[in-house]
Write an enzyme that holds these catalytic residues in place. Structure first.
Site, PDB file in Angstrom:
ATOM      1  N   ARG A   1      11.543  25.023   8.180  1.00  0.00           N
ATOM      2  CA  ARG A   1      12.889  25.812   8.284  1.00  0.00           C
ATOM      3  C   ARG A   1      12.992  26.894   9.445  1.00  0.00           C
ATOM      4  O   ARG A   1      11.964  27.548   9.663  1.00  0.00           O
ATOM      5  CB  ARG A   1      13.190  26.527   6.956  1.00  0.00           C
ATOM      6  CG  ARG A   1      14.615  27.208   6.801  1.00  0.00           C
ATOM      7  CD  ARG A   1      14.594  28.263   5.540  1.00  0.00           C
ATOM      8  NE  ARG A   1      14.391  29.366   6.087  1.00  0.00           N
ATOM      9  CZ  ARG A   1      14.664  30.592   5.237  1.00  0.00           C
ATOM     10  NH1 ARG A   1      15.269  30.576   3.975  1.00  0.00           N
ATOM     11  NH2 ARG A   1      14.333  31.771   5.389  1.00  0.00           N
TER      12      ARG A   1
ATOM     13  N   TYR B   1      19.064  37.799   8.295  1.00  0.00           N
ATOM     14  CA  TYR B   1      18.214  37.298   7.274  1.00  0.00           C
ATOM     15  C   TYR B   1      17.094  36.148   7.583  1.00  0.00           C
ATOM     16  O   TYR B   1      17.623  35.434   8.608  1.00  0.00           O
ATOM     17  CB  TYR B   1      19.370  36.257   6.242  1.00  0.00           C
ATOM     18  CG  TYR B   1      18.616  35.738   5.233  1.00  0.00           C
ATOM     19  CD1 TYR B   1      17.823  35.840   4.268  1.00  0.00           C
ATOM     20  CD2 TYR B   1      18.308  34.196   5.621  1.00  0.00           C
ATOM     21  CE1 TYR B   1      17.098  34.901   3.501  1.00  0.00           C
ATOM     22  CE2 TYR B   1      17.631  33.261   4.701  1.00  0.00           C
ATOM     23  CZ  TYR B   1      16.568  34.080   3.725  1.00  0.00           C
ATOM     24  OH  TYR B   1      15.879  33.039   2.949  1.00  0.00           O
TER      25      TYR B   1
ATOM     26  N   ASP C   1      18.958  27.816   6.823  1.00  0.00           N
ATOM     27  CA  ASP C   1      19.472  28.702   5.592  1.00  0.00           C
ATOM     28  C   ASP C   1      20.462  29.543   6.274  1.00  0.00           C
ATOM     29  O   ASP C   1      20.459  30.476   6.695  1.00  0.00           O
ATOM     30  CB  ASP C   1      18.604  29.628   4.835  1.00  0.00           C
ATOM     31  CG  ASP C   1      18.883  29.946   3.462  1.00  0.00           C
ATOM     32  OD1 ASP C   1      20.355  29.771   3.538  1.00  0.00           O
ATOM     33  OD2 ASP C   1      18.123  30.474   2.583  1.00  0.00           O
TER      34      ASP C   1
ATOM     35  N   HIS D   1      22.487  31.188   4.183  1.00  0.00           N
ATOM     36  CA  HIS D   1      22.655  32.394   3.252  1.00  0.00           C
ATOM     37  C   HIS D   1      23.912  32.691   2.722  1.00  0.00           C
ATOM     38  O   HIS D   1      24.145  33.909   2.906  1.00  0.00           O
ATOM     39  CB  HIS D   1      21.520  33.323   3.509  1.00  0.00           C
ATOM     40  CG  HIS D   1      20.794  34.008   2.645  1.00  0.00           C
ATOM     41  ND1 HIS D   1      20.840  35.151   1.935  1.00  0.00           N
ATOM     42  CD2 HIS D   1      19.703  33.428   2.051  1.00  0.00           C
ATOM     43  CE1 HIS D   1      19.905  35.403   1.069  1.00  0.00           C
ATOM     44  NE2 HIS D   1      19.298  34.268   1.047  1.00  0.00           N
TER      45      HIS D   1
ATOM     46  N   GLU E   1      21.581  24.857   4.385  1.00  0.00           N
ATOM     47  CA  GLU E   1      21.354  25.413   2.895  1.00  0.00           C
ATOM     48  C   GLU E   1      22.598  26.557   2.820  1.00  0.00           C
ATOM     49  O   GLU E   1      22.667  27.252   3.557  1.00  0.00           O
ATOM     50  CB  GLU E   1      20.088  26.191   2.806  1.00  0.00           C
ATOM     51  CG  GLU E   1      19.956  26.742   1.493  1.00  0.00           C
ATOM     52  CD  GLU E   1      18.506  27.427   1.420  1.00  0.00           C
ATOM     53  OE1 GLU E   1      17.508  26.828   2.020  1.00  0.00           O
ATOM     54  OE2 GLU E   1      18.246  28.226   0.804  1.00  0.00           O
TER      55      GLU E   1
ATOM     56  N   GLU F   1      20.153  27.804  -5.035  1.00  0.00           N
ATOM     57  CA  GLU F   1      18.852  28.634  -5.417  1.00  0.00           C
ATOM     58  C   GLU F   1      19.170  29.734  -6.596  1.00  0.00           C
ATOM     59  O   GLU F   1      18.350  30.239  -7.099  1.00  0.00           O
ATOM     60  CB  GLU F   1      18.111  29.194  -4.253  1.00  0.00           C
ATOM     61  CG  GLU F   1      19.032  30.199  -3.381  1.00  0.00           C
ATOM     62  CD  GLU F   1      18.336  30.594  -2.180  1.00  0.00           C
ATOM     63  OE1 GLU F   1      17.579  29.862  -1.504  1.00  0.00           O
ATOM     64  OE2 GLU F   1      18.516  31.998  -1.889  1.00  0.00           O
TER      65      GLU F   1
ATOM     66  N   ARG G   1      19.067  22.872  -5.261  1.00  0.00           N
ATOM     67  CA  ARG G   1      17.815  23.853  -4.894  1.00  0.00           C
ATOM     68  C   ARG G   1      17.573  24.835  -6.254  1.00  0.00           C
ATOM     69  O   ARG G   1      16.662  25.725  -6.270  1.00  0.00           O
ATOM     70  CB  ARG G   1      18.359  24.805  -3.781  1.00  0.00           C
ATOM     71  CG  ARG G   1      18.205  24.094  -2.591  1.00  0.00           C
ATOM     72  CD  ARG G   1      17.977  24.724  -1.385  1.00  0.00           C
ATOM     73  NE  ARG G   1      17.433  26.023  -1.197  1.00  0.00           N
ATOM     74  CZ  ARG G   1      16.196  26.469  -1.363  1.00  0.00           C
ATOM     75  NH1 ARG G   1      15.418  25.445  -1.569  1.00  0.00           N
ATOM     76  NH2 ARG G   1      15.863  27.513  -1.315  1.00  0.00           N
TER      77      ARG G   1
ATOM     78  N   GLU H   1      10.503  24.259  -1.234  1.00  0.00           N
ATOM     79  CA  GLU H   1      10.189  25.257  -0.358  1.00  0.00           C
ATOM     80  C   GLU H   1       8.838  26.086  -0.702  1.00  0.00           C
ATOM     81  O   GLU H   1       8.677  25.979  -1.933  1.00  0.00           O
ATOM     82  CB  GLU H   1      11.458  26.314  -0.505  1.00  0.00           C
ATOM     83  CG  GLU H   1      11.336  27.539   0.366  1.00  0.00           C
ATOM     84  CD  GLU H   1      12.316  28.530   0.166  1.00  0.00           C
ATOM     85  OE1 GLU H   1      13.078  28.499  -0.988  1.00  0.00           O
ATOM     86  OE2 GLU H   1      12.663  29.209   0.897  1.00  0.00           O
TER      87      GLU H   1
ATOM     88  N   TRP I   1      25.245  38.697   1.318  1.00  0.00           N
ATOM     89  CA  TRP I   1      24.066  38.865   2.348  1.00  0.00           C
ATOM     90  C   TRP I   1      23.385  37.489   2.054  1.00  0.00           C
ATOM     91  O   TRP I   1      23.179  36.897   1.046  1.00  0.00           O
ATOM     92  CB  TRP I   1      23.236  39.908   1.538  1.00  0.00           C
ATOM     93  CG  TRP I   1      21.750  40.074   2.156  1.00  0.00           C
ATOM     94  CD1 TRP I   1      21.474  40.579   3.536  1.00  0.00           C
ATOM     95  CD2 TRP I   1      20.666  39.333   1.722  1.00  0.00           C
ATOM     96  NE1 TRP I   1      20.120  40.361   3.616  1.00  0.00           N
ATOM     97  CE2 TRP I   1      19.421  39.679   2.478  1.00  0.00           C
ATOM     98  CE3 TRP I   1      20.075  38.660   0.554  1.00  0.00           C
ATOM     99  CZ2 TRP I   1      18.150  38.997   2.524  1.00  0.00           C
ATOM    100  CZ3 TRP I   1      19.032  38.461   0.474  1.00  0.00           C
ATOM    101  CH2 TRP I   1      17.785  38.549   1.346  1.00  0.00           C
TER     102      TRP I   1
HETATM  103  O1  EZ4 Z   1      16.816  35.190   0.036  1.00  0.00           O
HETATM  104  O2  EZ4 Z   1      14.626  34.426  -2.596  1.00  0.00           O
HETATM  105  O3  EZ4 Z   1      15.760  29.928   0.680  1.00  0.00           O
HETATM  106  N1  EZ4 Z   1      15.419  30.962   0.373  1.00  0.00           N
HETATM  107  C1  EZ4 Z   1      15.989  32.173   0.274  1.00  0.00           C
HETATM  108  C2  EZ4 Z   1      15.276  33.338  -0.182  1.00  0.00           C
HETATM  109  C3  EZ4 Z   1      16.129  34.263  -0.842  1.00  0.00           C
HETATM  110  C4  EZ4 Z   1      15.306  35.195  -1.789  1.00  0.00           C
HETATM  111  C5  EZ4 Z   1      16.226  36.231  -2.616  1.00  0.00           C
HETATM  112  O4  EZ4 Z   1      15.339  36.942  -3.540  1.00  0.00           O
HETATM  113  O5  EZ4 Z   1      17.240  31.903   0.538  1.00  0.00           O
HETATM  114  O6  EZ4 Z   1      14.445  33.871   0.750  1.00  0.00           O
HETATM  115 CO    CO Z   2      17.964  30.138   0.664  1.00  0.00          CO
END
Ligand code: EZ4
Ligand code: CO
Length: 403
Positions: A147, A159, A210, A212, A236, A262, A283, A339, A403
């Site tokens: 990743r 992030y 990701d 996010h 993702e 996730e 996920r 992951e 976030w």
């Molecule tokens: O931000 O698990 O793909 N992984 C992620 C993680 C999340 C954290 C949050 O607690 O997006 O790094």
């Molecule tokens: Co993630």
């Protein structure tokens, strides 16, 4: 085999982990992960105050009945706190059952479907050059799937871009730290990142990214389309998934594969995404989605639509969850990828485990149970420390953002 005792162990060997330990009258014990990043004590209380009193005296072998009792019996269904607590019980009971059988857990699920579990690692850097170097370093470590996340010019903190190299830890402050965000800067930068990374690494490795939860559906569609030349394994959390229908719009515009889930807790969070074939990878993971018992149900449902698994495996999921996930991954027919963010040496010492990494693949090991234990004396040396995930604000006017 009766459950005689259960207790919650909270420790912080570098970050917080919540672990449930179940004891039986036959002397067998099992442990489950109950860690919910930034909300750890809520799950600890849910277990101690509301779940453990209901467990004492029950038959430890009745995993399904106990799962249904805790899910339906609460009346208030779903949610991350409830489902993480149920997962902890479920993981501990599967651990006990497999130990009683003298078998590694994957054998009880149906045996190994593959020789190893392909994992992806996290390469990140402050800029494109640093991230590219990190991707190459992960390739040298043997990873087949990597990743890539990079700092964005004009944004202070982004992030996925950590302070340490192998150990990225987002829950970084006693109260939530504030990050700033610019969709324009990010959308401009990310295709350049993958252009550089692909040129450097070639086509023999899988690349992942990701988002996010930070883009709107049409912005995510634009990013997916612009990343098509670099053939990502997945993009993702392209947009928040409360509105599952939103993914249809992304799908209409891009063939970049999509991964979501996730933060999902139940099959209901992904029902439409899967049955309408709006995603490619699910996920959801063992600890936040109700344990092995429920995740298996999600995976079987996903298999009907050729959606494959890609379990979350950040450092805030403890080695106990990692162990359980690897047994699940070795068995699950529609496996995609797992992951894998490495835990610190302190965490690995508190949680001795049978799983191992070898040239991009992991294996849960052959120890009876899920193969992960907790050294309680060592855990006691690392007391709980409050830590929060950050919040995000739009750079231009301070509007609170995902976030
Ligand atoms: O931000 O698990 O793909 N992984 C992620 C993680 C999340 C954290 C949050 O607690 O997006 O790094
Ligand atoms: Co993630």
């Amino acid at each position: 085999m009766k459950i005689t005792n259960a207790r919650v162990i909270v420790c912080s060997p570098g970050r917080n982990f919540v672990t449930l330990k179940i004891e039986t009258d036959e002397g067998l014990t099992g442990i489950g992960d109950a860690t919910l990043n930034g909300r750890e004590l809520s799950v600890a209380s849910y277990l101690t105050d509301h779940v453990i009193p209901c467990l004492i005296g029950r038959d430890a072998h009745q995993i399904e009945d106990i799962w249904q009792f805790l899910y339906k019996g609460a009346y208030w269904r779903r949610g991350p706190v409830t489902m993480s607590a149920i997962a902890a019980v479920d993981i501990a009971l599967w651990d006990i059952k497999a130990k009683a059988a003298g078998l590694p857990l994957y054998q009880l699920l149906g045996g190994a479907s593959r020789t190893g579990v392909m994992v992806y690692g996290h390469a990140n850097g402050r800029d494109i050059a640093e991230t590219t170097d990190e991707v190459l370093r992960y390739a040298e470590l043997g990873y087949k799937a990597i990743r890539a996340q990079s700092g964005v010019p004009g944004l202070d903190k982004v992030y996925g871009v950590g302070r340490g190299r192998l150990f990225y830890e987002p829950a970084d402050a006693d109260l939530p730290s504030e990050h700033d965000w610019s969709t324009e800067k990010y959308l401009d930068h990310t295709p350049k990142l993958f252009d550089a990374v692909r040129s450097a690494i070639g086509w023999d490795h899988h690349l992942l990214h990701d988002v996010h939860h930070r883009l709107t559906p049409i912005e995510a569609a634009r990013l997916g389309k612009s990343l098509e030349p670099y053939r990502l394994f997945w993009m993702e959390d392209a947009t928040p998934a409360e509105n599952q229908e939103a993914f249809r719009l992304i799908r209409q515009h891009t063939v970049t594969p999509l991964a979501v889930g996730e933060i999902f807790n139940t099959i209901w969070d992904c029902k439409d995404l899967i049955s309408q074939q709006l995603i490619d990878y699910i996920r959801a993971t063992v600890v936040h989605a109700g344990g092995i018992t429920h995740l298996r149900r999600i995976a079987d449902f996903a298999a009907m639509y050729q959606v494959r698994t890609g379990c979350h495996g950040a450092t805030d999921l403890s080695p106990v969850c990692m162990g359980a996930a690897l047994h699940f991954d070795l068995w699950v027919p529609n496996f995609g990828v797992q992951e894998y963010m490495r835990h610190t040496d302190e965490t690995d010492a508190v949680f001795p485990h049978a799983y191992s990494f070898d040239r991009g693949f992991m294996h849960p090991g052959e120890a009876p149970g899920h193969g992960v234990d907790i050294d309680e004396a060592m855990a006691a040396r690392y007391p709980y420390q409050r830590a929060y995930l950050p919040v995000n604000r739009q750079q231009h006017d301070g509007t609170l953002w995902s976030w």
